[in-house]
Design a protein around this motif. Sequence first.
Motif, PDB file in Angstrom:
ATOM      1  N   SER A   1       0.982  -1.271  -0.103  1.00 53.76           N
ATOM      2  CA  SER A   1       0.040   0.025   0.052  1.00 53.76           C
ATOM      3  C   SER A   1       0.914   1.248  -0.059  1.00 53.76           C
ATOM      4  O   SER A   1       0.498   2.379  -0.228  1.00 53.76           O
ATOM      5  N   LYS A   2       2.266   0.983   0.301  1.00 57.79           N
ATOM      6  CA  LYS A   2       3.073   2.053   0.426  1.00 57.79           C
ATOM      7  C   LYS A   2       4.195   1.999  -0.655  1.00 57.79           C
ATOM      8  O   LYS A   2       5.002   2.881  -0.696  1.00 57.79           O
ATOM      9  N   THR A   3       4.365   1.008  -1.299  1.00 53.63           N
ATOM     10  CA  THR A   3       5.283   0.838  -2.443  1.00 53.63           C
ATOM     11  C   THR A   3       4.449   0.581  -3.604  1.00 53.63           C
ATOM     12  O   THR A   3       3.790  -0.532  -4.045  1.00 53.63           O
ATOM     13  N   PRO A   4       4.821   1.562  -4.595  1.00 52.51           N
ATOM     14  CA  PRO A   4       3.777   1.299  -6.051  1.00 52.51           C
ATOM     15  C   PRO A   4       4.335   0.353  -7.000  1.00 52.51           C
ATOM     16  O   PRO A   4       4.418   0.621  -8.032  1.00 52.51           O
ATOM     17  N   VAL A   5       4.645  -0.784  -6.332  1.00 53.92           N
ATOM     18  CA  VAL A   5       4.774  -2.066  -7.286  1.00 53.92           C
ATOM     19  C   VAL A   5       3.749  -2.577  -8.058  1.00 53.92           C
ATOM     20  O   VAL A   5       2.570  -2.465  -7.257  1.00 53.92           O
ATOM     21  N   HIS A   6       3.832  -2.800  -9.197  1.00 54.13           N
ATOM     22  CA  HIS A   6       2.215  -3.549  -9.788  1.00 54.13           C
ATOM     23  C   HIS A   6       2.518  -4.968  -9.690  1.00 54.13           C
ATOM     24  O   HIS A   6       1.159  -5.510  -9.635  1.00 54.13           O
ATOM     25  N   ALA A   7       3.276  -5.464  -9.579  1.00 51.69           N
ATOM     26  CA  ALA A   7       3.404  -7.183  -9.491  1.00 51.69           C
ATOM     27  C   ALA A   7       4.657  -7.438  -8.416  1.00 51.69           C
ATOM     28  O   ALA A   7       5.683  -6.962  -8.211  1.00 51.69           O
ATOM     29  N   LEU A   8       4.452  -8.428  -7.703  1.00 49.15           N
ATOM     30  CA  LEU A   8       5.184  -9.173  -6.816  1.00 49.15           C
ATOM     31  C   LEU A   8       5.361 -10.673  -6.565  1.00 49.15           C
ATOM     32  O   LEU A   8       4.161 -11.184  -6.510  1.00 49.15           O
ATOM     33  N   SER A   9       6.200 -11.273  -6.946  1.00 51.11           N
ATOM     34  CA  SER A   9       6.448 -12.926  -6.556  1.00 51.11           C
ATOM     35  C   SER A   9       6.824 -13.278  -5.162  1.00 51.11           C
ATOM     36  O   SER A   9       7.588 -12.463  -4.452  1.00 51.11           O
ATOM     37  N   MET A  10       6.262 -14.528  -4.851  1.00 53.20           N
ATOM     38  CA  MET A  10       6.327 -15.012  -3.656  1.00 53.20           C
ATOM     39  C   MET A  10       6.520 -16.490  -3.714  1.00 53.20           C
ATOM     40  O   MET A  10       5.793 -16.898  -4.750  1.00 53.20           O
ATOM     41  N   SER A  11       6.997 -17.328  -2.770  1.00 54.31           N
ATOM     42  CA  SER A  11       7.173 -18.610  -2.823  1.00 54.31           C
ATOM     43  C   SER A  11       6.948 -19.460  -1.623  1.00 54.31           C
ATOM     44  O   SER A  11       7.572 -18.852  -0.456  1.00 54.31           O
ATOM     45  N   GLY A  12       6.149 -20.234  -1.134  1.00 54.13           N
ATOM     46  CA  GLY A  12       5.924 -20.893   0.011  1.00 54.13           C
ATOM     47  C   GLY A  12       7.169 -21.434   0.556  1.00 54.13           C
ATOM     48  O   GLY A  12       7.587 -21.350   2.047  1.00 54.13           O
ATOM     49  N   HIS A  13       8.022 -22.225  -0.034  1.00 56.04           N
ATOM     50  CA  HIS A  13       9.242 -23.224   0.513  1.00 56.04           C
ATOM     51  C   HIS A  13      10.287 -22.226   1.153  1.00 56.04           C
ATOM     52  O   HIS A  13      11.275 -22.982   1.625  1.00 56.04           O
TER      53      HIS A  13
END
Length: 394
Positions: A186-198
């Motif tokens: 909400s404070k960082t104007p990125v359009h997309a962000l990748s995440m991973s569970g492991h």
Amino acid sequence: MIYLDNNATTPVDPEVLETMLPWLRDKFGNPSAGYSLGREARKAVETAREQVAALINARPEEILFTSCGTESNNTVLLSALQLDPDRQEIITTPVEHSAILKPLEVLARRGVSTRFVKISSQGEVDTASLESALSCDTALVSVMWANNETGVVADIPRLAQIVGEQGCLIHSDAVQAFGKIPIDVSKTPVHALSMSGHKIYCPKGIGALFIRKNTRFYPLLFGGAQENGRRGGTEAVALIVAFGKACEIAKSRLESESARLSALRQRFEFGAVAIGGVVNGGEAPRLPGTSNVSFEGVDSEAALMLLDNAGVYCSAGSACTSGSLHPSHVIVGMGLGGARARSALRFSFGRFNTENDVDAALEILKSVVERIRKTTANRSKAVFFGDKPPLRAE
Ligand SMILES: *Cc1c(COP(=O)(O)O)cnc(C)c1O
């Protein structure tokens, strides 16, 4: 065994495993089914979506479940290239994970060009170089939030602002950062962000993608209407539930774990420097639990083997590059030279490591370093930091 390779993968948290098990046993319904067994699964998936969203302060509808961080990255790259045929250039850094660099290599054969921004010797993005790279050909800027080898943290809020002002899209591979340091979309104007569970104590095979509301998006997988039509394929309910739980735990312990891991890292680096180690990226802001150290005269492949024999698990660069003879592209990308890269070892501390692990690992590391220095002192295998540094990325 002393496991100090938590950036490669993490053990599953027992609490995460417990939460997941019922969904592998009796609760096997398809979330798309209308009867109660299905509705129950749907509800669990949506609860997990809220838990993932909460960790980065996103809205649940901005979270898309994928199979892994690699899929999230590939999805974003391909989506951005589908949006405008006139924008077929990707801007990134030479120190990204192979899950960005490899797809870009493949895309080059389809006419997609990649522009690499400059990275400082501390692993930080040169903002002037980024500003001058942006153009009306730019489809997407992709910069990792935290580097998996050095732990160096990029100033994504600032970079996102620069990119946004030019009207371009920006994505961040946040696989190493999320759950370890605060991320607030909400404070960082990125359009997309990748995440991973492991990487955060969840089993392998589950990832997520944040796509900001109202950002144009083109799916990678077409099929059923799952994920709001943004990714076809029946949801991996058990893994999604596990991922949600892992995010909830990471959020609740973010501050205390970060302080604890910073202390472990400091303890480790104090000892590593005392035996002649040089910390790569040591002056930049870094993840609390990542330490990348080069030992002059010590070939990292040889060191890994001896450490492994003694029960210490760490790595030379990323899991995807170790086992090959290539020196770390990250250390090379920082312009530190082939010798620093060939002697770099990564130690990454996690939730289940203790001070005792650090002390025992240091003792073993000391004997390994001394042994290699003694045996290779007069041989060609020895690596010295005086080597001519390789060309820096443009
Ligand atoms: C591990 C990692 C990936 C890949 O994630 P997977 O879920 O293993 O596909 C991508 N980027 C970074 C920075 C990573 O550390």
